[in-house]
Structures are given as structure tokens and as C-alpha cells.
Design a protein around this motif. Structure first.
Motif, PDB file in Angstrom:
ATOM      1  N   UNK A 197      10.339  48.761 -61.912  1.00  0.00           N
ATOM      2  CA  UNK A 197       9.671  49.043 -60.801  1.00  0.00           C
ATOM      3  C   UNK A 197       9.303  50.344 -60.674  1.00  0.00           C
ATOM      4  N   UNK A 198       8.103  50.649 -60.128  1.00  0.00           N
ATOM      5  CA  UNK A 198       7.884  52.334 -59.859  1.00  0.00           C
ATOM      6  C   UNK A 198       8.529  52.648 -58.770  1.00  0.00           C
ATOM      7  N   UNK A 199       8.676  51.990 -57.706  1.00  0.00           N
ATOM      8  CA  UNK A 199       9.211  52.075 -56.462  1.00  0.00           C
ATOM      9  C   UNK A 199       9.414  51.022 -55.664  1.00  0.00           C
ATOM     10  N   UNK A 200       9.777  50.894 -54.450  1.00  0.00           N
ATOM     11  CA  UNK A 200      10.329  49.800 -53.642  1.00  0.00           C
ATOM     12  C   UNK A 200       9.046  48.733 -53.437  1.00  0.00           C
ATOM     13  N   UNK A 201       7.980  49.281 -53.191  1.00  0.00           N
ATOM     14  CA  UNK A 201       6.421  48.430 -53.086  1.00  0.00           C
ATOM     15  C   UNK A 201       6.267  47.727 -54.253  1.00  0.00           C
ATOM     16  N   UNK A 202       6.351  48.617 -55.341  1.00  0.00           N
ATOM     17  CA  UNK A 202       5.944  47.835 -56.795  1.00  0.00           C
ATOM     18  C   UNK A 202       6.942  46.817 -56.919  1.00  0.00           C
ATOM     19  N   UNK A 203       8.259  47.001 -56.608  1.00  0.00           N
ATOM     20  CA  UNK A 203       9.278  45.964 -56.890  1.00  0.00           C
ATOM     21  C   UNK A 203       9.079  44.445 -55.985  1.00  0.00           C
ATOM     22  N   UNK A 204       8.772  45.141 -54.962  1.00  0.00           N
ATOM     23  CA  UNK A 204       8.177  43.842 -53.890  1.00  0.00           C
ATOM     24  C   UNK A 204       7.007  42.965 -54.381  1.00  0.00           C
ATOM     25  N   UNK A 205       6.174  43.713 -54.718  1.00  0.00           N
ATOM     26  CA  UNK A 205       5.017  43.197 -55.214  1.00  0.00           C
ATOM     27  C   UNK A 205       5.009  42.136 -56.351  1.00  0.00           C
ATOM     28  N   UNK A 206       6.067  42.872 -57.586  1.00  0.00           N
ATOM     29  CA  UNK A 206       6.150  42.109 -58.572  1.00  0.00           C
ATOM     30  C   UNK A 206       6.913  40.921 -58.437  1.00  0.00           C
ATOM     31  N   UNK A 207       7.796  40.876 -57.554  1.00  0.00           N
ATOM     32  CA  UNK A 207       8.548  39.842 -57.309  1.00  0.00           C
ATOM     33  C   UNK A 207       7.660  38.616 -56.422  1.00  0.00           C
ATOM     34  N   UNK A 208       6.863  39.231 -55.449  1.00  0.00           N
ATOM     35  CA  UNK A 208       5.927  38.120 -54.738  1.00  0.00           C
ATOM     36  C   UNK A 208       4.980  37.611 -55.740  1.00  0.00           C
ATOM     37  N   UNK A 209       4.339  38.402 -56.680  1.00  0.00           N
ATOM     38  CA  UNK A 209       3.638  37.727 -57.649  1.00  0.00           C
ATOM     39  C   UNK A 209       4.234  36.695 -58.514  1.00  0.00           C
ATOM     40  N   UNK A 210       5.460  36.942 -58.968  1.00  0.00           N
ATOM     41  CA  UNK A 210       6.229  35.839 -59.724  1.00  0.00           C
ATOM     42  C   UNK A 210       6.455  34.621 -58.847  1.00  0.00           C
ATOM     43  N   UNK A 211       6.854  34.728 -57.382  1.00  0.00           N
ATOM     44  CA  UNK A 211       7.150  33.907 -56.669  1.00  0.00           C
ATOM     45  C   UNK A 211       5.638  32.791 -56.630  1.00  0.00           C
ATOM     46  N   UNK A 212       4.678  33.650 -56.201  1.00  0.00           N
ATOM     47  CA  UNK A 212       3.378  32.850 -56.244  1.00  0.00           C
ATOM     48  C   UNK A 212       2.793  32.174 -57.458  1.00  0.00           C
ATOM     49  N   UNK A 213       3.012  32.841 -58.825  1.00  0.00           N
ATOM     50  CA  UNK A 213       2.584  32.220 -59.890  1.00  0.00           C
ATOM     51  C   UNK A 213       3.471  31.011 -60.017  1.00  0.00           C
TER      52      UNK A 213
END
Length: 73
Positions: free
Chosen positions: A53-69
Motif C-alpha cells: 500500500x502507498x498509504x492508509x487510503x490506498x490500503x483501505x481501498x485495496x482491502x475494500x476492492x478485494x472484499x467486493x470482488x
């Protein structure tokens, strides 16, 4: 322990903040009896994505994307 692989205090703080941010977004969509299990799963996802992750927001978005997929599969 999901965050045991994170040794840098900044990475650890970012992971906890991202966990809380993700959890606040998805908690209402999860049946209450599954809260503990799902929060733990999210914590492991956060720990897994933290190194890239680049930063906290990137980390959050990556996890949310994975959960949604995951939900679509």
C-alpha cells in the motif's frame, strides 16, 4: 495475530487505522453473528495488503476492492 508481521510502528498504526476504516464501511452489511469472524478476516487482509500500500487510503481501498470482488464470486 494478523499484524504480527508488521514491525514498523508507522505501518502498524496505518494497518489499525485502515482496519477501523474498512470495518466502519462494511460492518452494517454483515450479520451480527459473523462480526468477529469477518473483522478477523479483514484484519488479515489488511496485514496482507499493507506491504504494497502507498498509504492508509490506498490500503483501505485495496482491502475494500478485494472484499467486493470476493462478494461477487
Amino acid at each position: 495475530m494478523p499484524f504480527s508481521s508488521l514491525t514498523d510502528p508507522a505501518d502498524l498504526a496505518r494497518a489499525y487505522a485502515a482496519l477501523e476504516a474498512v470495518w466502519s464501511e462494511v460492518k452494517s452489511t454483515i450479520p451480527e453473528q459473523e462480526h468477529d469472524k469477518e473483522r478477523r478476516r479483514i484484519a488479515y487482509l489488511v496485514a496482507g495488503f499493507a506491504p504494497i500500500a502507498l498509504d492508509e487510503e490506498d490500503l483501505k481501498q485495496n482491502v475494500l476492492l478485494h472484499i467486493r470482488q470476493d462478494a461477487l464470486a
